[in-house]
Design a protein around this motif. Sequence first.
Motif, PDB file in Angstrom:
ATOM      1  N   ILE A 158       0.853  -1.184   0.000  1.00 53.44           N
ATOM      2  CA  ILE A 158       0.000   0.000   0.000  1.00 53.44           C
ATOM      3  C   ILE A 158       0.891   1.237   0.000  1.00 53.44           C
ATOM      4  O   ILE A 158       1.921   1.262   0.681  1.00 53.44           O
ATOM      5  CB  ILE A 158      -0.964   0.013   1.213  1.00 53.44           C
ATOM      6  N   ASP A 159       0.555   2.222  -0.819  1.00 51.65           N
ATOM      7  CA  ASP A 159       1.282   3.484  -0.899  1.00 51.65           C
ATOM      8  C   ASP A 159       0.313   4.623  -0.588  1.00 51.65           C
ATOM      9  O   ASP A 159      -0.861   4.583  -0.995  1.00 51.65           O
ATOM     10  CB  ASP A 159       1.854   3.717  -2.308  1.00 51.65           C
ATOM     11  N   VAL A 160       0.771   5.637   0.116  1.00 57.98           N
ATOM     12  CA  VAL A 160      -0.030   6.829   0.383  1.00 57.98           C
ATOM     13  C   VAL A 160       0.840   8.055   0.142  1.00 57.98           C
ATOM     14  O   VAL A 160       2.067   8.008   0.254  1.00 57.98           O
ATOM     15  CB  VAL A 160      -0.579   6.851   1.824  1.00 57.98           C
ATOM     16  N   GLY A 161       0.191   9.163  -0.213  1.00 62.66           N
ATOM     17  CA  GLY A 161       0.943  10.388  -0.436  1.00 62.66           C
ATOM     18  C   GLY A 161       0.047  11.609  -0.494  1.00 62.66           C
ATOM     19  O   GLY A 161      -1.150  11.515  -0.786  1.00 62.66           O
ATOM     20  N   THR A 162       0.648  12.742  -0.209  1.00 61.74           N
ATOM     21  CA  THR A 162      -0.057  14.018  -0.319  1.00 61.74           C
ATOM     22  C   THR A 162       0.927  15.078  -0.776  1.00 61.74           C
ATOM     23  O   THR A 162       2.114  15.035  -0.429  1.00 61.74           O
ATOM     24  CB  THR A 162      -0.687  14.428   1.024  1.00 61.74           C
TER      25      THR A 162
END
Length: 624
Positions: free
Chosen positions: A564-568
Amino acid sequence: MLVVAAAFAFSPALVSEAFAFKLFGITLWGKDDESASDQVPDPVRYDVTLTTDASDPDLKEALENSSRLVGDKDRPVSGDLGVVVKARDDRERLLAALFEKARYGGIVTIRVDGQNIDDLPPNPTFNRSRPVPVTISVAAGPVFKVREVQFGGDAARRNPADYDLAPGETAGSLTIIKAGDKIVEQLKSEGRPLAKLTTRKVIADHRTSTADIVLAAEGGPVAPIGDVGVTGEKNVRPGFIQRYSRLNKGEQYSPEALRKAGERLRALGVFSSVTIHEADELAPDGTLPMTIEVSEGKRRYLGVGAQYSTTDGFGINGYWGHRNLFGEAEALRIEGSVGRLGETTNIGDLDYSAGITFTKPGAFVPAATLRASVLAKTENPDAYTAKLVTASLGLSYELSDLDTITGAGEVSWERDDDAFGNNSYLTFSLPFQYDRDARDNKFDPTEGYRGMLKATPSYETYNGTFFSSFEGLITGYHALGAEDRIVLAGKLAAGFLVGADDLQNIPATRRFFAGGGGSVRGFSYQEISPRNADNEETGGASYVTASFETRIRVTDTIGIVPFIDVGTVSADIAPDFSDIRAGAGIGVRYATPFGPLRLDFAVPLNKYEGGTDFGIYAGIGQSF
């Protein structure tokens, strides 16, 4: 040399038969149709059965892996005597496997065509109308435990528990051998290059299933490194080899210093092999002479590469290089690439790059490396179109085996077409970077971490804008289980821009975006970004991305990786986390000698309206 940065590559040069696929000489699937019988004189086939009374599954696996009869059962041997020779060799191998598991009372019985191998005549003859039957019977016997350990000589007064030999521990032969090797290594690490093991004895008591162990060592005198010679060189100067190895006369001897010297020289890419030989005795001045033996590889190389993702399209690249321009491993590399093939039908919207890089290892001091480069390229993500030329001159310095600092001067001209219109920029920068790499393996790590800090003060001349970017990254790895079959891997990256009050005055390639195979999979390259009133990506002044993977080894070569990858990305200097994007998926890994082949499938968990639905990414090596 052929390098293919894709999970699958098809080439007539790599596929030997219609039903076999090979990559770099490795059969990935299928079987070669070439008969092994054609390569063996007087081929004789056999059928083997291995049985054991042991209930330990690890022991059963060790026995099967040790047996050449079992491992080569599909390959014929040469003549009837070949079966017997292989069987006798197998008995020794199986006994060694039992000893490794502390089974000193084990018995291995092998029969060929119904006869014990000890009862066969010197030149046996078997019925070849069918495969010759071979049966292996292993009576494992009890597990022997350590009863008493005696360390003698310079190994005296050491604690057996430090070598896994405390009373009551399993007395496996491999553990005992490793204990002796560790004692010698420790003595050598004290600067005693002539240290050696003088006694290694195991007395097994079959009545009590225990073992008494005697290990004695002689350390010898403390001696520094002596004269260091070089042999086998042709085009690389021997003085450079000695200097770059950092084995200097008069410095303290240590096995670790020799190991690092070998790794350092191999990393130059100039040598096909590096071996450091130590003298058997000290020189008259009390030092230890040694010789670095090298074998030089080809100086020039040519290669091609490829990569693919459904979001970024297909890309190809090619390069030519020279590994030893002036005799001290100076490297020159010329390369070019074309990207986004298949994603666009307009030639002008493709990504192009061409560059030349010169590298001088051991510049000024052995720990420093000089790099000079010129790169011209175009980038055409959805957020912007950029054409730029960048020239750079930098120096990296190894602070230690783990730590490296790099400083450079750069000048870059760039023309952008983006949410702010058409703009040109001329930017001077002084990037400075610190790296710490404590991973156990750079291509497929299972333990350790890597950290990076980078600061890039810059001045854009056309708009008179001073700005600086600051970025940091850390990755970590932790293996679970005795055989590292599960590896937990995580990555955290963040950055912010100072002096970016008006993003229009910052080149598009220096603003922050996220998305794609290197950050948040499932989104297209540079898709994650703040947007203006017209829903156009503007890039941001700060970002945070994080990834987590569970790398599961299903077999010795196949693995699966849920992730899982997350970013902002935010328009302000401090991330406000008002728009967090995430992607999740699963990958497949195929282990090869040059790193795992990677194929990832990801979907965005909260995609943009009209944005990417999924992404497929292929390459060599883990994602981070």
